[in-house]
Design an enzyme around this catalytic site. Structure first.
Site, PDB file in Angstrom:
ATOM      1  N   LYS A  75      -5.251   7.763   9.266  1.00  0.00           N
ATOM      2  CA  LYS A  75      -4.111   6.925   8.917  1.00  0.00           C
ATOM      3  C   LYS A  75      -2.824   7.660   9.293  1.00  0.00           C
ATOM      4  CE  LYS A  75      -4.165   4.885   4.910  1.00  0.00           C
ATOM      5  NZ  LYS A  75      -3.973   4.656   3.444  1.00  0.00           N
ATOM      6  N   ASP A 130      -3.778  -1.320  -6.447  1.00  0.00           N
ATOM      7  CA  ASP A 130      -3.866  -2.242  -5.312  1.00  0.00           C
ATOM      8  C   ASP A 130      -5.327  -2.553  -4.992  1.00  0.00           C
ATOM      9  OD1 ASP A 130      -2.701  -3.891  -3.426  1.00  0.00           O
ATOM     10  OD2 ASP A 130      -2.648  -2.340  -1.875  1.00  0.00           O
ATOM     11  N   GLY A 172      -7.000  -0.943  11.758  1.00  0.00           N
ATOM     12  CA  GLY A 172      -6.432  -1.621  10.598  1.00  0.00           C
ATOM     13  C   GLY A 172      -5.138  -0.988  10.149  1.00  0.00           C
ATOM     14  N   PHE A 192       0.617   2.945   4.012  1.00  0.00           N
ATOM     15  CA  PHE A 192       1.812   3.516   4.610  1.00  0.00           C
ATOM     16  C   PHE A 192       1.729   3.669   6.119  1.00  0.00           C
ATOM     17  CE2 PHE A 192      -0.847   7.177   3.590  1.00  0.00           C
ATOM     18  CZ  PHE A 192      -0.775   7.948   4.736  1.00  0.00           C
ATOM     19  N   GLY A 193       0.738   3.093   6.768  1.00  0.00           N
ATOM     20  CA  GLY A 193       0.697   3.244   8.218  1.00  0.00           C
ATOM     21  C   GLY A 193      -0.513   2.592   8.843  1.00  0.00           C
TER      22      GLY A 193
END
Length: 822
Positions: free
Chosen positions: A549, A651, A528, A532-533
């Site tokens: 991540k 978020d 996924g 930021f990455g």
């Protein structure tokens, strides 16, 4: 039976290898240098000119040798890499902000350079020189720019090669063609007017390359599996690679009709081609030397000796009247950089070679134990195996394509590489532990000023979040940073308590460990995306599964300091309904976060990408949906009410609610989170950030952020659970996107919520009906346009607890005043 015996023997070998650290060999992987590839030494073969970057000088300038004379090179500044072609050579200034070229055929006492590139925002990290072209790679974007030479020594405007916006990691050039390695896929892309480039590209097909170097009409490289592969013209046997085991060779140098390589074990030169007559391309005397670097022209080769870093040249095209040892000072063995060398340590004598505060890092590869490495035949080498992990700090660790069926016979090499990494971690663990304190507390802190501005719009699904008017760094990213920098930067932006004791609770991983855990960040391990990455599934050496991540460097201008935010936040908060931080890695341009692995993925995927109507899905019941909603609500409540200081997530969405192996919901991805006001009624003025469909309209319009902004996003998630619709969806092709709030709201207010219930789930029974009604009314209050009219997360938790109790058959009461829609 033979195959099974081989399997058992291999496992025995692994067991023996694990029991002894003496089999672990950390070896350097230097940049390969060919006819026009960059290095710290270079040749312009048309005029037998040999140049190098001076070691041990205050300015690391360039000196050249040509026809018995030593020449200075102007301008006299520090350089980090040079490359030579037929009759000119070029060099990158230190930090890669300037590119100069020199005509090797026109000089009295010094070569005067022509500057053809100057850009401080987009520095260069690689270059190559061909017959009449020079190409470079931009460090931040990976884009290639090429200049064609016109006339004696003038250059046309730069152009993009075929591939346009494709990102590359390395480049090389031969006679009339250039080739490069694509950043992610690691395949070879070539171009040029001679047709040889197209031929070589076809020959390499989909091989994943670690390095690449070109000769006159052929190219060789080391695959991600460690095998040496050559393609192109083979009229003199220059493609007939010696049969050796993986990662046997380090540097390569290719001439017109021959190829040479350094043997990693002792730095000696081995050559092949030239019609089988190798005695004239590598002398017996030369074979006794050890070299750290080699380069080649059409018909001669030069090397940098290991013992004193002096240049030696030999071959048919080299004049016999001069000694093979050139009358030049010592040259630097590799690039001098302003970085930490935590990965594999300093190059020996690094401080004496470089000037100022620059150093040379020792790139590394974990090789197989000598006693257990089988020699591979050429047929096997042509189909590279899954590799032992190879990591070079000079460029990011690449993503590998998925393993093919025919690659599987080489599983042993991957297994050995993984075991090697385990042993390496054990051997270096104490040292790394001692260094961590220095790494965190003692480095100099650079003042970093971030100007944040981002405007982007996208879909609301998990793979492509859209951020609206968010804050992002527009400053170029430094080549290395420290945890101290991370803490001080975050403190200046968010007024967080930047005490490093919180960060030190997280485990510090090396890049090699995480590369091994994710099979070199292979596409098959990709699960996924985050704030930021890209997120990869990984398995640590202790068997623990994690999610890793990896920051995407090329997007630093279009995001906030999400890495710093998540690291500082997750290091200080711990709750069973928040995804936990295991550790982190920060080395040079690579920054990664390691989390607990949530084996059942994101709620978004189960609602919108997977079939929840079959009996095997836990989300086919309203009870499970309410339970997951309650889990997530408790996690958000903790952030708002119990974290010190309070935290606003900013978020909240279904793709940021993950499910563990027990289907417990956990809130994730804190890259956009901020310190919240000290009380629930407080607010802060800041530009809006969030995901389209979930972002609080009041926050977006008025730029006023409160904890109620998270409440709005969670209300949208509740409506997703209720209806099975995405936050934004299209009902038909004639109309634009519809928001789930606008879709479900009128029916719920009218008491007709049964019209919008997700039809993939069975109709609710009596108790469930009351629970779903409570869920729907709570959702509508959460998405109220005015923040002050929305409930707190504590209110939401209380009512979801009542709803879950209703599903379990318990009696529960709630205040009807809470659900007034007047």
């Amino acid at each position: 039976m033979k195959k099974n015996t081989s399997y058992v023997n291999s496992l025995r070998m692994v067991s023996v290898f694990c029991c002894s650290l003496t089999f672990l060999i950390l070896l350097t992987l230097n940049k390969v240098s060919g006819l026009g590839s960059s290095s710290t030494i270079a040749v312009s073969y048309g005029f037998n000119t040999v140049c190098g970057i001076l070691a041990g000088k205050s300015l690391q300038g360039i000196q050249c040798f040509q026809q018995g004379k030593v020449f200075s090179v102007l301008p006299n500044i520090s350089y980090e890499a040079i490359a030579g072609g037929r009759d000119f050579f070029c060099g990158l200034s230190f930090n890669g902000t300037e590119l100069f070229c020199w005509n090797a055929g026109f000089s009295n006492s010094s070569f005067h350079g022509k500057r053809i590139y100057h850009n401080t925002l987009f520095p260069l990290n690689d270059l190559t020189v061909g017959d009449d072209q020079v190409c470079v790679v931009q460090a931040r974007t990976g884009k290639i720019l090429c200049w064609e030479r016109e006339g004696r020594f003038s250059f046309l405007s730069p152009t993009l090669p075929p591939g346009g916006e494709t990102a590359f990691v390395a480049i090389t050039a031969g006679e009339g063609f250039s080739c490069a390695i694509v950043k992610d896929e690691r395949n070879v892309l070539c171009w040029g007017e001679s047709g040889m480039g197209d031929f070589i590209e076809r020959e390499f097909e989909n091989l994943s390359m670690l390095t690449l170097v070109a000769g006159k009409s052929h190219a060789c490289g080391i695959t991600m599996s460690g095998f040496l592969i050559c393609k192109g013209n083979n009229n003199s046997g220059q493609l007939d690679v010696p049969l050796e085991f993986p990662f046997h060779f380090s540097e390569l140098a290719l001439g017109g009709t021959y190829s040479c390589a350094l043997q990693r074990s002792n730095g000696s030169v081995i050559c092949w081609g030239n019609g089988g007559n190798t005695s004239v391309i590598v002398y017996p005397k030369i074979q006794r030397f050890s070299f750290v670097s080699i380069v080649a022209g059409i018909d001669f080769t030069c090397g940098l000796k290991t013992n004193d870093f002096t240049l030696n040249c030999w071959g048919l095209g080299w004049s016999d009247e001069f000694s093979t040892t050139l009358p030049l000072p010592s040259m630097i063995p590799d690039r001098c950089v302003r970085e930490s060398c935590e990965l594999c340590g300093l190059f020996p004598g690094s401080e004496s070679h470089c000037s100022g505060d620059t150093i040379i890092c020792r790139p590394c590869v974990i090789d197989l134990p000598l006693s257990s490495r089988p020699r591979m035949n050429l047929a096997l080498a042509a189909e590279p195996a899954p590799s032992p992990i190879a990591v070079s700090p000079s460029f990011p660790v690449p993503s590998l394509p998925q393993k093919r069926e025919k690659d599987r016979p080489f599983w042993a090499y991957e297994l050995f590489g993984l075991v090697g990494i385990i042993s390496g971690i054990l051997a270096l663990g104490y040292c790394l532990y001692q260094k961590r304190s220095y790494f965190s507390k003692e480095r100099k802190v650079e003042n970093v000023t971030r100007d944040k501005e981002l405007n982007s719009v996208g879909s609301s699904n998990a793979a492509d979040s859209a951020f609206i008017a968010s804050n992002a760094s527009s400053a170029p990213q430094s080549r290395s940073s420290s945890i101290t920098q991370l803490s001080m930067t975050l403190a200046s932006q968010r007024s967080w308590d930047h005490s490093l004791k919180h960060v030190e609770k997280a485990e510090v991983f090396t890049l090699m460990e995480l590369a091994a855990a994710t099979k070199n960040f292979s596409s098959e391990n990709k699960i996924g995306r985050g704030s930021f990455g890209t997120v990869y599934k990984g398995k640590l050496t202790n068997g623990c599964e994690v999610a890793i991540k990896r920051e995407e460097i090329c997007t630093t201008k279009n995001r906030e300091n999400a890495f710093e935010s998540e690291l500082m936040l997750l290091s200080r908060v711990h709750h069973k309904h928040l995804v936990g931080l295991v550790g982190f890695c920060e080395e040079r341009n690579e920054r990664l976060l390691v989390y607990e692995f949530m084996s059942n993925g994101a709620l978004h995927d189960h609602l919108h990408c997977k079939n929840t109507s079959n009996n095997g899905s836990p989300l086919n019941s309203w009870k499970m949906r309410i339970k997951i909603a309650l889990d997530a609500a408790r996690g958000i409540e903790y952030l708002h009410n119990y974290a010190v200081p309070p935290i606003i997530h900013r978020d909240i969405k279904s793709s940021n609610i993950l499910l563990d192996a027990s289907w417990v919901g956990r809130v994730s991805d804190f890259g956009l989170s901020l310190k919240g006001p000290e009380n629930e009624e407080g607010s802060m003025s800041i530009k809006a950030v969030g995901t389209l469909g979930y972002i609080d309209p009041e926050y977006y319009v008025l730029k006023v952020l409160t904890t109620k902004s998270d409440v709005y996003g969670f209300g949208v998630v509740l409506l997703e659970l209720l209806t099975g619709k995405k936050a934004l969806f299209k009902e038909d092709e004639e109309h634009g996107p519809t928001g789930v709030v606008e879709y479900a709201g009128p029916f719920i207010v009218a008491g007709e919520m049964w019209k919008v219930l997700d039809k993939r789930v069975d109709l609710p029974i009596m108790n469930e009906s009351e629970a779903i009604e409570l869920l729907a009314y709570t959702a509508m209050m959460c998405v109220n346009l005015e923040g002050k009219e929305r409930p707190t997360m504590s209110d939401v938790v209380a009512n979801l607890e009542r709803a879950l109790a209703q599903c379990r058959g318990s009696s529960g009461t709630f205040s009807p005043n809470f659900y007034s829609f007047s």
